[in-house]
Design a protein around this motif. Structure first.
Motif, PDB file in Angstrom:
ATOM      1  N   ALA A  51       0.811  -1.201   0.000  1.00 55.67           N
ATOM      2  CA  ALA A  51       0.000   0.000   0.000  1.00 55.67           C
ATOM      3  C   ALA A  51       0.856   1.268   0.000  1.00 55.67           C
ATOM      4  N   GLY A  52       0.157   2.380  -0.146  1.00 57.50           N
ATOM      5  CA  GLY A  52       0.778   3.678  -0.126  1.00 57.50           C
ATOM      6  C   GLY A  52      -0.307   4.727  -0.109  1.00 57.50           C
ATOM      7  N   THR A  53       0.061   5.967  -0.403  1.00 57.96           N
ATOM      8  CA  THR A  53      -0.923   7.050  -0.411  1.00 57.96           C
ATOM      9  C   THR A  53      -0.708   7.947  -1.624  1.00 57.96           C
ATOM     10  N   ALA A  54      -1.790   8.599  -2.027  1.00 59.51           N
ATOM     11  CA  ALA A  54      -1.760   9.639  -3.052  1.00 59.51           C
ATOM     12  C   ALA A  54      -2.450  10.862  -2.451  1.00 59.51           C
ATOM     13  N   THR A  55      -1.690  11.931  -2.233  1.00 59.50           N
ATOM     14  CA  THR A  55      -2.238  13.136  -1.605  1.00 59.50           C
ATOM     15  C   THR A  55      -2.478  14.190  -2.677  1.00 59.50           C
ATOM     16  N   PRO A  56      -3.733  14.555  -2.932  1.00 55.33           N
ATOM     17  CA  PRO A  56      -4.027  15.493  -4.018  1.00 55.33           C
ATOM     18  C   PRO A  56      -3.886  16.947  -3.589  1.00 55.33           C
ATOM     19  N   LEU A  57      -3.582  17.799  -4.567  1.00 59.64           N
ATOM     20  CA  LEU A  57      -3.757  19.232  -4.368  1.00 59.64           C
ATOM     21  C   LEU A  57      -5.242  19.550  -4.469  1.00 59.64           C
ATOM     22  N   THR A  58      -5.687  20.523  -3.702  1.00 56.55           N
ATOM     23  CA  THR A  58      -7.044  21.032  -3.869  1.00 56.55           C
ATOM     24  C   THR A  58      -6.999  22.192  -4.867  1.00 56.55           C
ATOM     25  N   TRP A  59      -8.150  22.485  -5.454  1.00 54.21           N
ATOM     26  CA  TRP A  59      -8.237  23.498  -6.506  1.00 54.21           C
ATOM     27  C   TRP A  59      -9.169  24.628  -6.103  1.00 54.21           C
ATOM     28  N   VAL A  60      -8.822  25.831  -6.563  1.00 53.21           N
ATOM     29  CA  VAL A  60      -9.680  27.003  -6.387  1.00 53.21           C
ATOM     30  C   VAL A  60     -10.027  27.535  -7.777  1.00 53.21           C
ATOM     31  N   PRO A  61     -11.313  27.660  -8.116  1.00 56.64           N
ATOM     32  CA  PRO A  61     -11.678  28.187  -9.432  1.00 56.64           C
ATOM     33  C   PRO A  61     -11.364  29.671  -9.555  1.00 56.64           C
ATOM     34  N   ILE A  62     -10.895  30.058 -10.732  1.00 51.55           N
ATOM     35  CA  ILE A  62     -10.695  31.470 -11.057  1.00 51.55           C
ATOM     36  C   ILE A  62     -11.945  31.903 -11.817  1.00 51.55           C
ATOM     37  N   ASN A  63     -12.766  32.719 -11.184  1.00 53.32           N
ATOM     38  CA  ASN A  63     -14.067  33.056 -11.752  1.00 53.32           C
ATOM     39  C   ASN A  63     -14.014  34.305 -12.636  1.00 53.32           C
ATOM     40  N   ASN A  64     -15.055  34.464 -13.455  1.00 52.11           N
ATOM     41  CA  ASN A  64     -15.264  35.633 -14.316  1.00 52.11           C
ATOM     42  C   ASN A  64     -14.313  35.693 -15.504  1.00 52.11           C
ATOM     43  N   ILE A  65     -13.732  34.567 -15.923  1.00 55.75           N
ATOM     44  CA  ILE A  65     -12.855  34.583 -17.097  1.00 55.75           C
ATOM     45  C   ILE A  65     -13.695  34.838 -18.353  1.00 55.75           C
ATOM     46  N   THR A  66     -13.201  35.746 -19.206  1.00 53.49           N
ATOM     47  CA  THR A  66     -13.922  36.083 -20.434  1.00 53.49           C
ATOM     48  C   THR A  66     -13.244  35.538 -21.684  1.00 53.49           C
ATOM     49  N   GLN A  67     -11.940  35.304 -21.627  1.00 55.02           N
ATOM     50  CA  GLN A  67     -11.250  34.689 -22.755  1.00 55.02           C
ATOM     51  C   GLN A  67      -9.886  34.197 -22.293  1.00 55.02           C
ATOM     52  N   PHE A  68      -9.308  33.251 -23.048  1.00 55.75           N
ATOM     53  CA  PHE A  68      -7.970  32.758 -22.733  1.00 55.75           C
ATOM     54  C   PHE A  68      -7.295  32.300 -24.008  1.00 55.75           C
ATOM     55  N   LYS A  69      -5.971  32.219 -23.955  1.00 55.59           N
ATOM     56  CA  LYS A  69      -5.170  31.621 -25.026  1.00 55.59           C
ATOM     57  C   LYS A  69      -3.854  31.176 -24.417  1.00 55.59           C
TER      58      LYS A  69
END
Length: 213
Positions: A91-109
């Motif tokens: 056995a072992g473990t996998a520790t995830p990062l948590t995520w925070v959404p970046i809101n109000n995005i209007t465009q990206f590239k």
């Protein structure tokens, strides 16, 4: 021919936060990729986990590695580390990062980088000769309508001040993901008559590879 275009509407961008709760790894299938079993882990494609606690002569290939997961099922996920012919057991473990959404995005590239051209021309050459160097994924830029209370926008500001590398996960409207590490280079504020307050051209400098899942 059917239309296979993917709508940009519904895409999301998240920035990494603190470590979440460790998931127990109860099994491992060696190969390339390596498949890890973790009952009801609740993770998603494109998530980032740190592996630990695995045993065996070659466990160092996995332990301590921060990796992006893909091919997720309810009880398994894959990591792009080749363990073919190795000796590693759970056995072992996998520790995830948590995520925070970046809101109000209007465009990206993004992902606009290119590999360097290395000149390999010599005195026997009849024309210029080249090879390509390491791949460079370049930058990822996006615009947002400013919200001074949005946790994701605040996390970008904090990462810029700290010159900290953060993980980012772009999720398209069809569920496909692109996960990458980057520095936040700028968060320029933009205001004008008869428009909302914006942050135009937030620039992330990607470091390392982009993982698609």
């Amino acid at each position: 021919m059917p239309n296979t275009a993917i709508s940009a509407q519904g895409s999301t961008l998240q920035i990494s936060s603190t470590a979440g709760s460790a998931k127990t790894i109860s099994g491992i299938a060696l190969g390339n990729p390596t498949i890890l079993t973790s009952a009801a882990h609740g993770l998603s494609n494109g998530d980032v986990v740190t592996l630990a606690g695995l045993t065996g002569a070659d466990a160092g290939l996995l332990n301590g590695q921060q990796v992006v997961i893909r091919n997720v099922t309810a009880n398994t996920f894959a990591v792009d580390i080749d363990t073919t012919g190795k000796t590693i057991t759970a056995a072992g473990t996998a520790t995830p990062l948590t995520w925070v959404p970046i809101n109000n995005i209007t465009q990206f590239k993004g992902f606009d980088g290119q590999a360097n051209e290395i000149d390999t021309t010599n005195l026997s050459s009849v024309a210029k000769e080249y090879m390509l160097g390491l791949q460079d994924f370049g930058h990822f830029t996006f615009d947002v309508n400013k919200d001074f209370t949005d946790a994701g926008q605040l996390a970008c500001d904090a990462a810029k001040v700290a010159s900290a590398v953060k993980s980012f996960k772009l999720t398209a409207s069809n569920g496909k993901t692109a996960t990458f590490n980057a520095f936040v280079k700028n968060t320029p504020l933009d205001g004008a008559v008869d428009q909302v307050l914006k942050v135009t051209g937030v620039t992330l400098r990607i470091t390392g590879a982009v993982t698609y899942a």
